[in-house]
Design an enzyme around this catalytic site. Structure first.
Site, mmCIF file in Angstrom:
data_model
loop_
_atom_site.group_PDB
_atom_site.id
_atom_site.type_symbol
_atom_site.label_atom_id
_atom_site.label_comp_id
_atom_site.label_asym_id
_atom_site.label_seq_id
_atom_site.Cartn_x
_atom_site.Cartn_y
_atom_site.Cartn_z
ATOM 1 N N HIS A 253 1.460 3.958 1.898
ATOM 2 C CA HIS A 253 1.998 4.752 3.010
ATOM 3 C C HIS A 253 3.522 4.864 2.938
ATOM 4 O O HIS A 253 4.196 3.920 2.528
ATOM 5 C CB HIS A 253 1.555 4.161 4.351
ATOM 6 C CG HIS A 253 0.118 4.459 4.671
ATOM 7 N ND1 HIS A 253 -0.644 3.695 5.531
ATOM 8 C CD2 HIS A 253 -0.692 5.460 4.235
ATOM 9 C CE1 HIS A 253 -1.864 4.211 5.616
ATOM 10 N NE2 HIS A 253 -1.918 5.270 4.837
ATOM 11 N N ASP B 256 -0.203 -3.661 6.368
ATOM 12 C CA ASP B 256 -0.826 -3.145 7.590
ATOM 13 C C ASP B 256 -2.291 -3.561 7.689
ATOM 14 O O ASP B 256 -3.110 -2.869 8.296
ATOM 15 C CB ASP B 256 -0.739 -1.606 7.635
ATOM 16 C CG ASP B 256 0.685 -1.111 7.824
ATOM 17 O OD1 ASP B 256 1.586 -1.932 8.046
ATOM 18 O OD2 ASP B 256 0.880 0.119 7.749
ATOM 19 N N ASP C 9 5.954 4.701 5.008
ATOM 20 C CA ASP C 9 6.815 3.704 5.667
ATOM 21 C C ASP C 9 6.842 2.364 4.923
ATOM 22 O O ASP C 9 7.498 1.424 5.357
ATOM 23 C CB ASP C 9 6.404 3.510 7.143
ATOM 24 C CG ASP C 9 4.988 2.983 7.312
ATOM 25 O OD1 ASP C 9 4.058 3.516 6.671
ATOM 26 O OD2 ASP C 9 4.806 2.027 8.100
ATOM 27 N N HIS C 10 6.152 2.291 3.757
ATOM 28 C CA HIS C 10 6.162 1.075 2.934
ATOM 29 C C HIS C 10 6.767 1.316 1.552
ATOM 30 O O HIS C 10 7.171 0.369 0.884
ATOM 31 C CB HIS C 10 4.736 0.519 2.812
ATOM 32 C CG HIS C 10 4.160 0.150 4.145
ATOM 33 N ND1 HIS C 10 4.008 -1.138 4.571
ATOM 34 C CD2 HIS C 10 3.768 0.946 5.181
ATOM 35 C CE1 HIS C 10 3.529 -1.130 5.811
ATOM 36 N NE2 HIS C 10 3.373 0.123 6.191
ATOM 37 N N HIS D 31 4.609 -4.567 10.755
ATOM 38 C CA HIS D 31 4.991 -3.914 12.018
ATOM 39 C C HIS D 31 5.043 -4.930 13.149
ATOM 40 O O HIS D 31 4.199 -5.832 13.202
ATOM 41 C CB HIS D 31 3.988 -2.813 12.416
ATOM 42 C CG HIS D 31 3.974 -1.636 11.500
ATOM 43 N ND1 HIS D 31 4.765 -0.529 11.700
ATOM 44 C CD2 HIS D 31 3.273 -1.397 10.358
ATOM 45 C CE1 HIS D 31 4.537 0.357 10.728
ATOM 46 N NE2 HIS D 31 3.634 -0.147 9.902
ATOM 47 N N HIS E 54 0.839 -1.205 0.000
ATOM 48 C CA HIS E 54 0.000 0.000 0.000
ATOM 49 C C HIS E 54 0.865 1.242 0.000
ATOM 50 O O HIS E 54 2.087 1.160 0.116
ATOM 51 C CB HIS E 54 -0.997 -0.009 1.161
ATOM 52 C CG HIS E 54 -0.408 0.126 2.535
ATOM 53 N ND1 HIS E 54 0.382 -0.842 3.113
ATOM 54 C CD2 HIS E 54 -0.495 1.121 3.457
ATOM 55 C CE1 HIS E 54 0.750 -0.454 4.321
ATOM 56 N NE2 HIS E 54 0.239 0.739 4.554
ATOM 57 N N HIS F 60 -7.426 -0.626 5.682
ATOM 58 C CA HIS F 60 -6.382 0.297 6.175
ATOM 59 C C HIS F 60 -6.187 1.414 5.150
ATOM 60 O O HIS F 60 -6.211 2.597 5.483
ATOM 61 C CB HIS F 60 -5.099 -0.494 6.406
ATOM 62 C CG HIS F 60 -3.923 0.320 6.836
ATOM 63 N ND1 HIS F 60 -3.856 0.949 8.051
ATOM 64 C CD2 HIS F 60 -2.758 0.614 6.198
ATOM 65 C CE1 HIS F 60 -2.695 1.595 8.148
ATOM 66 N NE2 HIS F 60 -2.018 1.411 7.039
HETATM 67 FE FE FE Z 1 2.817 0.884 8.061
HETATM 68 ZN ZN ZN Z 2 0.126 1.769 6.549
#
Ligand code: FE
Ligand code: ZN
Length: 255
Positions: A54, A130, A56-57, A168, A52, A108
């Site tokens: 975001h 996530d 942090d990905h 995570h 996805h 999410h």
């Molecule tokens: Fe994340």
């Molecule tokens: Zn995420």
């Protein structure tokens, strides 16, 4: 194939699946841990899977592009910072002798996808970003409780031995919540003790398995009488699984 978890940021895990020479990297939120690991292990970067949009990905995608010797597979319905092979429900492809199947798991984010990677004769690896965490699930930033319930039901229906590679390490805080929801669940109490011991040694609790998550994760247990009762005590509109999930998610947001 061998699996490695690379820590990034506060609690992200970037997964690497490799055959000793070639590597598949999942959700590289940062480039440096990935490029360091590839160099140290003398691995060629053969493909990247993205779940996805975001940061942090996807944060490492541009910096990793010069190292990449194959495609980036990403969600068909989300904006990506690099060109990707657009993946959606039911698509599949072959990668390093594995079979990769794509699932749409919105909730999410609106276009979140998951990858089920199967090597003949071995338990599948599930890269679920996530959407599903051990003992919990992602926050509903873009999707509805009904979407998330359907997404989690799809994941719960995978073979029990499937290895759940979430993005995570949130397990202990998720399990503290899960125990509040379901104080009589002995499998959950046992699992929490095992996870505490792993974290005390500095080890990851992940990957988990789908069988474990079915036994301990309240977000997959929205039809269990104790989970339903707790949700009804915390504002669930009815015992319907979607209402139960919605109430659990709201409750967890402020737990
Ligand atoms: Fe994340
Ligand atoms: Zn995420």
């Amino acid at each position: 194939m061998d699996l490695i978890a690379l820590p990034a940021f506060a609690d992200n895990l970037i997964w690497i699946l490799h055959d000793g020479a070639n590597a598949i990297v999942v959700d590289p939120g940062a480039a440096t841990p990935v490029s360091d690991a590839l160099r140290d292990l003398k691995l060629r970067l053969t493909a990247i899977l993205v779940t996805h949009h975001h940061p942090d990905h996807i944060g490492g995608l541009k910096a990793l592009a010069p190292l990449l010797r194959g495609p980036v597979y990403g969600p068909a319905h989300e904006a990506m910072p690099v060109d990707v092979e657009k993946m959606s429900q039911g698509m599949s492809f072959e990668l390093l002798g594995t079979h990769v199947r794509v699932l749409d798991v919105p909730g999410h984010t609106a276009g979140h996808v998951a990858y089920v990677v199967t090597e003949p004769g071995r338990a599948p690896w599930l890269f679920c970003g996530d959407t599903l965490f051990s003992g919990g699930c992602g926050r509903l930033f873009e999707g509805t409780p009904a979407q998330m319930r359907h997404s989690l039901d799809q994941l719960a229906a995978l073979p029990g031995e499937s290895r759940v590679c979430c993005a995570h390490e949130y397990t202990l805080s998720n399990l503290r919540f899960a125990r509040t929801v379901e104080p009589r669940n002995t499998a959950l109490a046992d699992y929490e003790a095992r996870c505490k011991a792993l974290r005390a040694e500095g080890a990851w609790t992940l990957p988990s398995t789908i069988a474990t998550e079915r036994a301990v994760n309240p977000f997959l247990r929205v039809r269990e009488p104790d989970v339903v009762a707790s949700a009804l005590d915390h504002g669930a509109a009815s015992a319907d699984p979607t209402d139960v999930l919605a109430a659990l998610r709201e409750w967890k947001n402020t737990f």
